[in-house]
Design an enzyme around this catalytic site. Structure first.
Site, PDB file in Angstrom:
ATOM      1  N   LYS A 144      -3.027  -3.984 -10.415  1.00 28.65           N
ATOM      2  CA  LYS A 144      -1.964  -3.461  -9.569  1.00 28.65           C
ATOM      3  C   LYS A 144      -0.689  -3.356 -10.408  1.00 28.65           C
ATOM      4  CE  LYS A 144      -4.055  -5.436  -5.468  1.00 28.65           C
ATOM      5  NZ  LYS A 144      -5.273  -4.803  -5.838  1.00 28.65           N
ATOM      6  N   HIS A 171      -7.210   0.227  -2.143  1.00 28.10           N
ATOM      7  CA  HIS A 171      -6.586  -1.008  -2.603  1.00 28.10           C
ATOM      8  C   HIS A 171      -5.067  -0.837  -2.648  1.00 28.10           C
ATOM      9  CE1 HIS A 171     -10.305  -3.017  -3.593  1.00 28.10           C
ATOM     10  NE2 HIS A 171     -10.728  -1.896  -4.159  1.00 28.10           N
ATOM     11  N   TYR A 204       0.842  -1.197   0.000  1.00 26.99           N
ATOM     12  CA  TYR A 204       0.000   0.000   0.000  1.00 26.99           C
ATOM     13  C   TYR A 204       0.871   1.238   0.000  1.00 26.99           C
ATOM     14  CZ  TYR A 204      -3.682  -3.273   1.096  1.00 26.99           C
ATOM     15  OH  TYR A 204      -4.557  -4.317   1.029  1.00 26.99           O
TER      16      TYR A 204
END
Length: 193
Positions: free
Chosen positions: A170, A139, A129
């Site tokens: 991601k 997220h 994160y």
């Protein structure tokens, strides 16, 4: 006199940068995990998201546990005996053969202020994160694959890792760990020409 006692109690409960808890978190090594129900474990979880709440206990990954042991915030017990760092590493390596490579990457990211969590359900080692973001608020931005420099990575493995990152929306971080335990990060992103 009463005021002095209140100040001391307040300081004892604080955990964070530059502040120490009155005692260490006491945890137990059972099977594939390290767990604690200590109030300090909950405080640290609330503040820095170390561990996961599982069945009313804080459950730590092996890399989290070693990191906290090295920071002198955690004591781990196995069969009622306190484990030294060396003994803990020995036990963790039996469960995770690439434990030290994973630990080097976890430690490097945590020392830089990132929250790092496991990412097995994403098909990666870790999810990371951005600074200041706690899991559940947003997220994760990256998924991370630690690689020991002499182990190498084939193009097929690289492509598979990149597909996992893309499918989970991601960015991909490949973390290369050298013989000295230093970590170099490479961020990989999809671009459209």
């Amino acid at each position: 006199m009463a005021k002095a006692k209140k100040k001391i109690k307040k300081k004892e409960g604080e955990i964070g940068k530059g502040k120490k808890a009155a005692g260490k978190i006491k945890a137990v090594f059972i099977g594939e995990k390290v767990t604690s129900n200590s109030s300090f474990a909950y405080q640290l979880y609330d503040q820095s998201r170390f561990g996961e709440v599982v069945e009313k206990k804080i459950s730590y990954s092996f890399v989290e546990a070693l990191y906290l042991m090295k920071k002198e915030k955690l004591e781990v017990f196995f069969n009622k005996k306190k484990l030294s760092e060396a003994r803990f590493i020995e036990e963790a390596r039996k469960k995770e053969p690439n434990f030290m490579t994973r630990y080097a990457v976890f430690s490097a990211l945590r020392n830089r202020g990132y929250i790092v969590k496991t990412a097995l359900k994403f098909g990666a080692d870790f999810r990371v994160y951005e600074r200041g973001v706690k899991p559940g608020e947003k997220h994760a931005k990256w998924i991370v694959f630690p690689v020991y420099e002499s182990a190498g990575l084939t193009w097929h493995e690289f492509a598979a890792k990149n597909r996992v990152a893309h499918s989970t929306r991601k960015n991909l971080l490949i973390a290369i760990v050298d013989d000295e335990g230093d970590v170099t990060f490479y961020e990989v992103r999809w671009i459209r020409p």
